[in-house]
Design an enzyme around this catalytic site. Sequence first.
Site, PDB file in Angstrom:
ATOM      1  N   CYS A  37       0.569  -1.495   0.079  1.00  0.00           N
ATOM      2  CA  CYS A  37      -0.049  -0.075  -0.110  1.00  0.00           C
ATOM      3  C   CYS A  37       1.246   1.300  -0.208  1.00  0.00           C
ATOM      4  CB  CYS A  37      -0.979   0.230   1.479  1.00  0.00           C
ATOM      5  SG  CYS A  37      -2.194  -1.522   1.450  1.00  0.00           S
ATOM      6  N   HIS A  78     -11.990  10.343  -8.990  1.00  0.00           N
ATOM      7  CA  HIS A  78     -10.875  10.620 -10.632  1.00  0.00           C
ATOM      8  C   HIS A  78      -9.285  11.753  -9.317  1.00  0.00           C
ATOM      9  CE1 HIS A  78     -13.469   8.171 -12.866  1.00  0.00           C
ATOM     10  NE2 HIS A  78     -12.164   8.074 -13.463  1.00  0.00           N
ATOM     11  N   GLU A 130     -13.026  -0.887  -0.422  1.00  0.00           N
ATOM     12  CA  GLU A 130     -12.028  -0.526  -0.426  1.00  0.00           C
ATOM     13  C   GLU A 130     -12.013  -1.533  -2.861  1.00  0.00           C
ATOM     14  OE1 GLU A 130      -7.773  -0.044   0.218  1.00  0.00           O
ATOM     15  OE2 GLU A 130      -8.598   1.578   0.711  1.00  0.00           O
TER      16      GLU A 130
HETATM   17  N1  LIG Z   1      -6.785  -2.205   7.966  1.00  0.00           N
HETATM   18  C1  LIG Z   1      -6.537  -1.237   6.754  1.00  0.00           C
HETATM   19  N2  LIG Z   1      -5.582  -2.241   6.406  1.00  0.00           N
HETATM   20  C2  LIG Z   1      -5.110  -2.296   4.939  1.00  0.00           C
HETATM   21  C3  LIG Z   1      -5.532  -0.823   4.433  1.00  0.00           C
HETATM   22  C4  LIG Z   1      -6.899  -0.322   5.005  1.00  0.00           C
HETATM   23  O1  LIG Z   1      -6.871   0.889   4.693  1.00  0.00           O
HETATM   24  N3  LIG Z   1      -7.010  -0.460   6.069  1.00  0.00           N
HETATM   25  N4  LIG Z   1      -6.053  -0.947   3.062  1.00  0.00           N
HETATM   26  C5  LIG Z   1      -4.870  -1.927   2.539  1.00  0.00           C
HETATM   27  C6  LIG Z   1      -4.357  -1.491   0.660  1.00  0.00           C
HETATM   28  O2  LIG Z   1      -4.495  -0.092  -0.056  1.00  0.00           O
HETATM   29  C7  LIG Z   1      -5.520  -2.336  -0.188  1.00  0.00           C
HETATM   30  O3  LIG Z   1      -6.422  -0.960  -0.700  1.00  0.00           O
HETATM   31  C8  LIG Z   1      -6.378  -3.466   0.375  1.00  0.00           C
HETATM   32  O4  LIG Z   1      -5.413  -4.471   0.312  1.00  0.00           O
HETATM   33  P1  LIG Z   1      -5.990  -5.573   0.429  1.00  0.00           P
HETATM   34  O5  LIG Z   1      -7.278  -6.028   1.316  1.00  0.00           O
HETATM   35  O6  LIG Z   1      -4.559  -6.539   1.265  1.00  0.00           O
HETATM   36  O7  LIG Z   1      -6.148  -6.375  -1.284  1.00  0.00           O
HETATM   37  P2  LIG Z   1      -6.530  -7.879  -1.645  1.00  0.00           P
HETATM   38  O8  LIG Z   1      -6.520  -7.337  -2.710  1.00  0.00           O
HETATM   39  O9  LIG Z   1      -5.064  -8.123  -2.261  1.00  0.00           O
HETATM   40  O10 LIG Z   1      -6.988  -8.912  -0.260  1.00  0.00           O
HETATM   41  P3  LIG Z   1      -7.825  -9.882  -1.421  1.00  0.00           P
HETATM   42  O11 LIG Z   1      -7.607 -10.601   0.321  1.00  0.00           O
HETATM   43  O12 LIG Z   1      -5.838 -10.428  -1.887  1.00  0.00           O
HETATM   44  O13 LIG Z   1      -9.160  -9.537  -2.094  1.00  0.00           O
HETATM   45  C9  LIG Z   1      -4.392  -3.273   3.382  1.00  0.00           C
HETATM   46  N5  LIG Z   1      -4.110  -2.871   4.344  1.00  0.00           N
HETATM   47 ZN   LIG Z   2      -6.255   0.977  -1.566  1.00  0.00          ZN
END
Ligand SMILES: Nc1nc2c(c(=O)[nH]1)N=C([C@H](O)[C@H](O)COP(=O)(O)OP(=O)(O)OP(=O)(O)O)CN2
Ligand SMILES: [Zn+2]
Length: 146
Positions: A37, A78, A130
């Site tokens: 991230c 955007h 997200e």
């Molecule tokens: N508590 C939080 N943890 C994480 C955030 C956040 O905003 N709050 N953000 C991220 C990353 O920015 C990302 O957007 C999300 O990560 P993740 O869920 O790991 O995304 P994936 O698509 O890789 O997850 P899968 O489990 O493969 O679907 C990370 N953590």
């Molecule tokens: Zn993100």
Amino acid sequence: MIYSYYPQWPHNYRYELNKDMHLSAAHYIPSEDAGKCRRVHGHTYTINVTVVGDELNRNGFLIDFTVLKKWIHKRYDHTLLNDHPEFASEETEAAYPTTEVVAQVIWKTVQQKLDETSNKPKCLQVLVRETPTSYAVFRPKEGDFA
Ligand SMILES: Nc1nc2c(c(=O)[nH]1)N=C([C@H](O)[C@H](O)COP(=O)(O)OP(=O)(O)OP(=O)(O)O)CN2
Ligand SMILES: [Zn+2]
């Protein structure tokens, strides 16, 4: 796609509305331990805002769905979220646009604008998704309202 299941928050108000919206935005989390991230990347955010109240305005709205969407979508769609000063504010618990902080900032924006309306509804919940597997919810405490 809009996800149709959202957590419910019990209340005793007569009316409740929910507005879903999508927005495309980029962000990064510039912490040492934020892993992947740390790099700028984008999401199609799904946002659900819950507004409640006992009184409708003269149009029969708690708040106009279109207006509610504009308050958020117009500002953030955007854009790079890190460019907005509210995501670098000492008022937020962490100064980065994490899912949790985005939800809290959206709540504050919406509630400040609702406070200026005639019927003064309340925003009880903001859900920010997200990714298909990750979302966060902000629910205000009583003391968060003006
Ligand atoms: N508590 C939080 N943890 C994480 C955030 C956040 O905003 N709050 N953000 C991220 C990353 O920015 C990302 O957007 C999300 O990560 P993740 O869920 O790991 O995304 P994936 O698509 O890789 O997850 P899968 O489990 O493969 O679907 C990370 N953590
Ligand atoms: Zn993100």
